[in-house]
Design an enzyme around this catalytic site. Sequence first.
Site, mmCIF file in Angstrom:
data_model
loop_
_atom_site.group_PDB
_atom_site.id
_atom_site.type_symbol
_atom_site.label_atom_id
_atom_site.label_comp_id
_atom_site.label_asym_id
_atom_site.label_seq_id
_atom_site.Cartn_x
_atom_site.Cartn_y
_atom_site.Cartn_z
ATOM 1 N N HIS A 1 0.664 -1.298 0.078
ATOM 2 C CA HIS A 1 -0.010 0.007 0.069
ATOM 3 C C HIS A 1 0.915 1.188 -0.005
ATOM 4 O O HIS A 1 0.199 2.458 -0.125
ATOM 5 C CB HIS A 1 -1.171 0.101 1.262
ATOM 6 C CG HIS A 1 -0.331 0.490 2.470
ATOM 7 N ND1 HIS A 1 0.403 -0.513 3.415
ATOM 8 C CD2 HIS A 1 -0.222 1.478 3.027
ATOM 9 C CE1 HIS A 1 0.997 -0.040 4.218
ATOM 10 N NE2 HIS A 1 0.688 1.444 4.277
HETATM 11 C C1 UD1 Z 1 -2.055 5.692 5.313
HETATM 12 C C2 UD1 Z 1 -0.543 6.374 5.771
HETATM 13 C C3 UD1 Z 1 0.288 5.275 5.840
HETATM 14 C C4 UD1 Z 1 -0.148 4.030 6.590
HETATM 15 C C5 UD1 Z 1 -1.617 3.665 6.079
HETATM 16 C C6 UD1 Z 1 -1.903 2.608 6.769
HETATM 17 C C7 UD1 Z 1 -0.354 8.704 5.276
HETATM 18 C C8 UD1 Z 1 0.473 9.727 4.435
HETATM 19 N N1 UD1 Z 1 -0.283 7.429 4.993
HETATM 20 O O1 UD1 Z 1 -1.530 5.352 3.802
HETATM 21 O O2 UD1 Z 1 1.541 5.780 6.583
HETATM 22 O O3 UD1 Z 1 0.839 2.918 6.560
HETATM 23 O O4 UD1 Z 1 -2.309 4.729 5.979
HETATM 24 O O5 UD1 Z 1 -3.002 1.660 6.139
HETATM 25 O O6 UD1 Z 1 -0.741 9.137 6.105
HETATM 26 N N2 UD1 Z 1 -8.901 4.591 1.125
HETATM 27 C C9 UD1 Z 1 -10.283 4.149 1.000
HETATM 28 N N3 UD1 Z 1 -10.852 4.002 2.152
HETATM 29 C C10 UD1 Z 1 -10.480 4.195 3.457
HETATM 30 C C11 UD1 Z 1 -8.969 4.659 3.431
HETATM 31 C C12 UD1 Z 1 -8.518 5.016 2.164
HETATM 32 O O7 UD1 Z 1 -11.077 3.815 0.038
HETATM 33 O O8 UD1 Z 1 -11.106 3.841 4.359
HETATM 34 C C13 UD1 Z 1 -8.473 4.839 -0.219
HETATM 35 C C14 UD1 Z 1 -8.602 6.388 -0.635
HETATM 36 O O9 UD1 Z 1 -8.702 6.260 -2.319
HETATM 37 C C15 UD1 Z 1 -7.565 6.915 -0.396
HETATM 38 C C16 UD1 Z 1 -6.477 5.811 -0.603
HETATM 39 O O10 UD1 Z 1 -7.012 4.766 -0.208
HETATM 40 O O11 UD1 Z 1 -7.414 7.853 -1.601
HETATM 41 C C17 UD1 Z 1 -5.067 6.387 0.422
HETATM 42 O O12 UD1 Z 1 -5.589 6.355 1.858
HETATM 43 P P1 UD1 Z 1 -4.675 7.473 2.684
HETATM 44 O O13 UD1 Z 1 -5.356 7.120 3.916
HETATM 45 O O14 UD1 Z 1 -4.525 8.729 2.016
HETATM 46 O O15 UD1 Z 1 -3.300 6.883 2.653
HETATM 47 P P2 UD1 Z 1 -2.807 5.163 3.016
HETATM 48 O O16 UD1 Z 1 -2.102 4.626 1.695
HETATM 49 O O17 UD1 Z 1 -4.096 4.422 3.628
HETATM 50 N N1 UDP Z 2 -4.046 -5.400 9.390
HETATM 51 C C1 UDP Z 2 -5.061 -5.433 9.623
HETATM 52 N N2 UDP Z 2 -5.704 -6.164 8.248
HETATM 53 C C2 UDP Z 2 -5.208 -6.011 7.075
HETATM 54 C C3 UDP Z 2 -3.838 -5.794 6.996
HETATM 55 C C4 UDP Z 2 -3.105 -5.232 7.832
HETATM 56 O O1 UDP Z 2 -5.595 -5.627 10.464
HETATM 57 O O2 UDP Z 2 -5.641 -6.500 5.998
HETATM 58 C C5 UDP Z 2 -3.094 -4.708 10.421
HETATM 59 C C6 UDP Z 2 -1.837 -5.293 10.782
HETATM 60 O O3 UDP Z 2 -2.060 -6.804 11.475
HETATM 61 C C7 UDP Z 2 -1.037 -4.344 11.372
HETATM 62 C C8 UDP Z 2 -1.485 -2.863 10.939
HETATM 63 O O4 UDP Z 2 -2.729 -3.292 10.443
HETATM 64 O O5 UDP Z 2 -1.301 -4.122 12.994
HETATM 65 C C9 UDP Z 2 -0.630 -2.717 9.879
HETATM 66 O O6 UDP Z 2 -1.285 -1.478 9.061
HETATM 67 P P1 UDP Z 2 -0.733 -1.066 7.568
HETATM 68 O O7 UDP Z 2 -0.108 -2.202 7.114
HETATM 69 O O8 UDP Z 2 -2.036 -0.695 6.953
HETATM 70 O O9 UDP Z 2 0.057 0.392 8.032
HETATM 71 P P2 UDP Z 2 1.644 0.304 8.351
HETATM 72 O O10 UDP Z 2 1.758 -0.381 9.455
HETATM 73 O O11 UDP Z 2 2.415 0.184 7.110
HETATM 74 O O12 UDP Z 2 1.592 1.878 8.565
#
Ligand code: UD1
Ligand code: UDP
Length: 287
Positions: A203
């Site tokens: 992601h």
């Molecule tokens: C964010 C964090 C990242 C973290 C991740 C955990 C930032 C810059 N990045 O990345 O550090 O590892 O969360 O998962 O804060 N979207 C949905 N539904 C949701 C959420 C997101 O459809 O509930 C989609 C949207 O198209 C959105 C994209 O995911 O634009 C990215 O979501 P965003 O929260 O901006 O960044 P993450 O990649 O989730």
């Molecule tokens: N996680 C979850 N469901 C998923 C993928 C990840 O519950 O389908 C949990 C995972 O066990 C960990 C956390 O989400 O505790 C990690 O989040 P993510 O990978 O979104 O973000 P990052 O740690 O890279 O910021």
Amino acid sequence: MKVVSVVGARPEFIQAAPVSRALRPRHQEVLVHTGQHYDYQMSALFFQELGLPAPDYNLEVGSGPHGQQTGEILARMERVLMDERPDWVLVRGDTNSTLAGALAAAKLHVPVGHIEAGLRSFNRWMPEEINRIVADHVADLLFCPTPTAVSNLAAEGILQGVHLVGDVMYEAILHNLSLAEARSQVLARLGLVPHGYLLLTVHRAENTDIWENLRAILAALDRLEEPVIFLVHPRTRKRLREMGWQPGPAVHMVEPQGYFDTLMLEKNARLLLTDSGGMQKEVYCLG
Ligand code: UD1
Ligand code: UDP
């Protein structure tokens, strides 16, 4: 003391639970959900599973470009802090919610505690690196998970308020692993046997938004013969749809799973393929 605790993205919900449990008997915690993550499987599911208290505020910022998302959280957070007048604001990790929560507090002269302080990738192309550097530099209390994090802060001149406290995600595992083992049916539901599959998540912005990087990952995936369980983050699902990518026969794409199911998928995978910071740590902790 009154502590405003900020959460917004999936790993922050998971980290919030052990901290809330420790904080609430002695202090008043006001939980603010920024709304950065909002899908049921990215947000509400974790509140239910982990028994997290319902947020006192949901800022409902939703998705958007960095400036817009961070700016909206900053403006809405400022109003909450002016109403609540907390003694401390607690942020965690390195998301846009972390950055905006820390900045809103610092500008109002409310002291900031940063959980997971001092982590560095030394790659400023990553949005998370900017978020964690700024959050650390405005924080008054820096809770470091490792000695390396403490020395990273020292190298940037941050010596005051630094505490080596260990990793709250590890504490989340300690608390939840036996519950996950008792409750999760995920292996049976997905027809998996222990050590008979690979687990994949992707992601990170540099892996999803740069098409040649995503294509390279998918090309490698297509060459795998073992079954792959691909937990598809909504960001990645969107990109794969735009690309028109279809998985090969070994790849099973599934929705993001709950925490208990994810722990069990991690524990029983032969190998984890991931760019997730949290999941790298979890599989290490799970041995
Ligand atoms: C964010 C964090 C990242 C973290 C991740 C955990 C930032 C810059 N990045 O990345 O550090 O590892 O969360 O998962 O804060 N979207 C949905 N539904 C949701 C959420 C997101 O459809 O509930 C989609 C949207 O198209 C959105 C994209 O995911 O634009 C990215 O979501 P965003 O929260 O901006 O960044 P993450 O990649 O989730
Ligand atoms: N996680 C979850 N469901 C998923 C993928 C990840 O519950 O389908 C949990 C995972 O066990 C960990 C956390 O989400 O505790 C990690 O989040 P993510 O990978 O979104 O973000 P990052 O740690 O890279 O910021």
